[in-house]
Design an enzyme around this catalytic site. Structure first.
Site, PDB file in Angstrom:
ATOM      1  N   GLY A 180     -11.946  -4.840  68.663  1.00 43.32           N
ATOM      2  CA  GLY A 180     -13.313  -4.724  69.360  1.00 43.32           C
ATOM      3  C   GLY A 180     -14.082  -3.629  69.116  1.00 43.32           C
ATOM      4  N   THR A 181     -13.391  -2.505  68.608  1.00 46.13           N
ATOM      5  CA  THR A 181     -13.991  -1.161  68.560  1.00 46.13           C
ATOM      6  C   THR A 181     -14.005  -0.688  67.278  1.00 46.13           C
ATOM      7  OG1 THR A 181     -11.942  -0.055  68.918  1.00 46.13           O
ATOM      8  CG2 THR A 181     -13.145  -0.791  70.863  1.00 46.13           C
ATOM      9  N   ALA A 183      -0.510   4.104  61.646  1.00 39.42           N
ATOM     10  CA  ALA A 183      -0.893   4.150  60.264  1.00 39.42           C
ATOM     11  C   ALA A 183      -1.501   5.482  59.784  1.00 39.42           C
ATOM     12  CB  ALA A 183      -1.860   3.063  59.983  1.00 39.42           C
ATOM     13  N   PHE A 214       4.043   0.717  64.451  1.00 37.13           N
ATOM     14  CA  PHE A 214       2.974  -0.193  65.236  1.00 37.13           C
ATOM     15  C   PHE A 214       2.805  -1.355  64.463  1.00 37.13           C
ATOM     16  CE2 PHE A 214      -1.340  -1.237  66.924  1.00 37.13           C
ATOM     17  CZ  PHE A 214      -0.960  -0.917  68.253  1.00 37.13           C
ATOM     18  N   CYS A 235       0.402  -2.031  58.962  1.00 35.77           N
ATOM     19  CA  CYS A 235      -0.524  -3.156  59.364  1.00 35.77           C
ATOM     20  C   CYS A 235      -1.600  -2.533  60.313  1.00 35.77           C
ATOM     21  CB  CYS A 235       0.075  -4.341  59.789  1.00 35.77           C
ATOM     22  SG  CYS A 235      -0.724  -5.672  60.302  1.00 35.77           S
ATOM     23  N   VAL A 236      -2.783  -2.847  59.991  1.00 33.59           N
ATOM     24  CA  VAL A 236      -3.821  -2.342  60.792  1.00 33.59           C
ATOM     25  C   VAL A 236      -4.685  -3.725  61.077  1.00 33.59           C
ATOM     26  CG1 VAL A 236      -5.850  -0.821  61.627  1.00 33.59           C
ATOM     27  CG2 VAL A 236      -3.779   0.055  59.946  1.00 33.59           C
ATOM     28  N   PHE A 266       0.070   1.486  47.693  1.00 30.79           N
ATOM     29  CA  PHE A 266      -0.616   1.154  49.139  1.00 30.79           C
ATOM     30  C   PHE A 266      -0.233  -0.149  49.412  1.00 30.79           C
ATOM     31  CE2 PHE A 266      -4.408  -0.282  51.745  1.00 30.79           C
ATOM     32  CZ  PHE A 266      -4.190   0.844  52.508  1.00 30.79           C
ATOM     33  N   ARG A 268      -0.222 -12.623  54.745  1.00 31.14           N
ATOM     34  CA  ARG A 268       0.085 -11.481  53.600  1.00 31.14           C
ATOM     35  C   ARG A 268       1.639 -10.791  53.611  1.00 31.14           C
ATOM     36  NH1 ARG A 268      -4.520 -12.638  54.654  1.00 31.14           N
ATOM     37  NH2 ARG A 268      -6.371 -12.355  52.942  1.00 31.14           N
ATOM     38  N   HIS A 305     -12.587   1.757  65.857  1.00 34.37           N
ATOM     39  CA  HIS A 305     -11.393   2.432  65.715  1.00 34.37           C
ATOM     40  C   HIS A 305     -10.601   1.899  64.541  1.00 34.37           C
ATOM     41  CE1 HIS A 305      -7.717   4.415  66.661  1.00 34.37           C
ATOM     42  NE2 HIS A 305      -7.016   3.179  66.562  1.00 34.37           N
TER      43      HIS A 305
END
Length: 156
Positions: free
Chosen positions: A86-87, A57, A22, A81-82, A114, A128, A89
């Site tokens: 808008g939530t 993830a 993802f 990568c996360v 990490f 990054r 989650h």
């Protein structure tokens, strides 16, 4: 006074990189940075690097656990990568992933570096992953190499 520090060369080390698919456009840059660092700084050959891909993830801790359970690796580098949405989650994913990876490290006494970006915006992720703010995949690989050598020094 005795000081224990680890260097980066670890030519005989076996490294597993667990990486989520993802947000792959970011993750592939992290992966390139990690592999380049393992080869250049760690002097590790392709034969001693294994890349394991998983969906996202949240799956990283389980994959890292299975990899650690084999006993075949000296360190694991986790990449992904996360990006905040808008939530809530984002908060759940990041928290559980971080706890899970730390648990694997302690349970199997193996470094789990990490290299998962947890960012608010796509621009922060891009920065990054090899532009303005360096490459966090490369930094995670350096951390894994150093930890291999620190633990080796402690055990000797």
């Amino acid at each position: 006074m005795k000081v224990i520090e680890g260097g980066f060369p670890a030519p005989n080390a076996k490294i597993a990189i667990v990486i989520s698919r993802f947000n792959s456009f970011i993750n592939e840059s992290l992966l390139s940075g990690a592999i380049d660092t393992l080869k250049r700084h760690g002097q590790i050959s392709d034969d001693n690097i294994t890349v394991v891909r998983c969906p996202g993830a949240v799956e990283l801790p389980l994959v890292a656990q299975r990899v650690a359970k084999t006993g075949d690796y000296d360190a694991i580098v986790s990449l992904g990568c996360v990006i905040r949405g808008g939530t809530p989650h984002f908060d759940y994913v990041c928290s559980e992933m971080n706890k899970g990876l730390a648990q694997v490290s302690l349970e199997f006494s193996i470094p789990v570096a990490f290299g998962v970006l947890t960012v608010d915006t796509i621009d922060q992720a891009i920065e990054r992953a090899g532009t303005k703010a360096g490459n966090k995949g490369a930094e995670a690989a350096l951390s894994a190499l150093e930890m291999i050598n620190v633990l080796s020094e402690i055990d000797s």
